[in-house]
Design a protein around this motif. Sequence first.
Motif, short mmCIF file in Angstrom:
data_model
loop_
_atom_site.label_atom_id
_atom_site.label_comp_id
_atom_site.label_asym_id
_atom_site.label_seq_id
_atom_site.Cartn_x
_atom_site.Cartn_y
_atom_site.Cartn_z
N TRP A 167 127.12 103.88 -1.29
CA TRP A 167 126.37 102.63 -1.49
C TRP A 167 126.27 102.27 -2.97
O TRP A 167 126.49 101.12 -3.36
CB TRP A 167 124.98 102.78 -0.89
CG TRP A 167 124.11 101.58 -1.16
CD1 TRP A 167 124.09 100.39 -0.49
CD2 TRP A 167 123.14 101.47 -2.21
NE1 TRP A 167 123.18 99.54 -1.05
CE2 TRP A 167 122.57 100.17 -2.12
CE3 TRP A 167 122.70 102.33 -3.20
CZ2 TRP A 167 121.59 99.72 -2.98
CZ3 TRP A 167 121.72 101.89 -4.08
CH2 TRP A 167 121.17 100.60 -3.96
N SER A 168 125.94 103.27 -3.81
CA SER A 168 125.76 102.98 -5.24
C SER A 168 127.07 102.59 -5.91
O SER A 168 127.10 101.68 -6.75
CB SER A 168 125.15 104.20 -5.94
OG SER A 168 125.99 105.33 -5.80
N SER B 41 127.85 99.09 -4.92
CA SER B 41 127.02 98.14 -5.68
C SER B 41 127.52 98.01 -7.11
O SER B 41 127.55 96.91 -7.68
CB SER B 41 125.56 98.62 -5.67
OG SER B 41 125.06 98.70 -4.35
#
Length: 438
Positions: A160-161, A164
């Motif tokens: 996820w990071s 992003s």
Amino acid sequence: MSIRNRLLFWLLSGLAILGVCFMVADYLIDRALLADIYDDQMNQIAFAIPANFSGGDLEKNTPALKYDGDDSILQIWDNNGKLSYRSHPDIVLPPFPTPGYSEAQWHGNEWKLFVRKTDHNLIQVAQSLDSRRNIALDHALRSLVPLLIFLLIMGLLIHWSVGSGLQSLTRLSQELAKRTPDKLERLASQDQPQEIQPLTQAIDTLLQRLGVALESQKKFIADASHELRTPLATLQIQAQLVEQSLGSGREAAALADLKAGVKRSSHLVDQLLMASRLEFGGMHDPHVPLQLHEIVRQVTIDFIPYANSRKINLGVEQLDAGIIMGSEYHIPILVRNLIDNAIRYTPSGGQVDVAIRAGNQKIVLEIEDSGPGIPPEERQRVFDRFYRCLVPQAAGSGLGLAIVKQVTEQHEAEVYLERAGRLPGLKASVRFNALVPT
């Protein structure tokens, strides 16, 4: 492999390696702790036995134990070597006479021993080292499940990071996809991570240079189209004049005018192609050591027939030897354009002198003529494309000195136009950096 997958792979691989190292460290630490605990336990068991105990009473009051792998095995022998007590009847180790702690092999297993000798007995406490290792290994393996859960959670968080973080690159690629040759404005840099800002700035600089190059190309094409329109129209008119003069006795004069027009047009096209190559490909030409005086000598010899046809005295005043770093293609073009300009704008019967003067880390090419010269206020403008001085003696393409200027800039040289010293016309000087031999 995408950047996201690559980062995910390496980060998870690093975490997995750290997890394995943690398990190994946990196993080694547990082994050391268990060794201290069990060694102390063995010592306490041995010293808990009185020095003059009654073996029969101890055996009568103490039930037999079943061996459980990590149990401490107590055995006592009297002074006659008789086994008076054993805590685990199913395991009988031989007596080891070495007092204190020791390790021994028995029936293929490793044992840790503590032996205490008294006046009446030999007290021996033993424990399996394999059992100790198994306990430490079992404890380390119990941490495997939490570790796998941790890696799973970290993998999701990293995925996820990273996604992003890469959204900035996605937005940047979308911004670039919108750019066209007619739309090269700067990229939006607000809210960008600090790591991507240098990339955005570099792309903006590249887009700016590309815009300048495209604008220069458009201007060049527009100027070339305008300049070619007149000579082509002139050729068409001269061809018609040749056609009309057939049978009138003026064919030779009309044909001579046509040939002169073709020659001028050919010269203009050559200069246009040369300027185009210098602008869009000249920066990539390799620079090698060049004997400037040899190039000037050869170019001057090549121009002698042309100078003689115009009754101009073309000669060499001085040729100092010197080496420069330059393009084998561009430096001769520079020399040819300067000599050609001098001959074109010098009236019949005039003089053109060429010289190479070697100075302190500089080599200067000088070309003087006895022509009308250039007024001081126009000496910078003549380096612009298609700019021509109002000189009636010759009609050039307006590109010769512009090409000279381009070549000097690409070679970190300097070009100057000034009033000639010995002759009444113009002196063109180009100062090159000399290549100092090592």
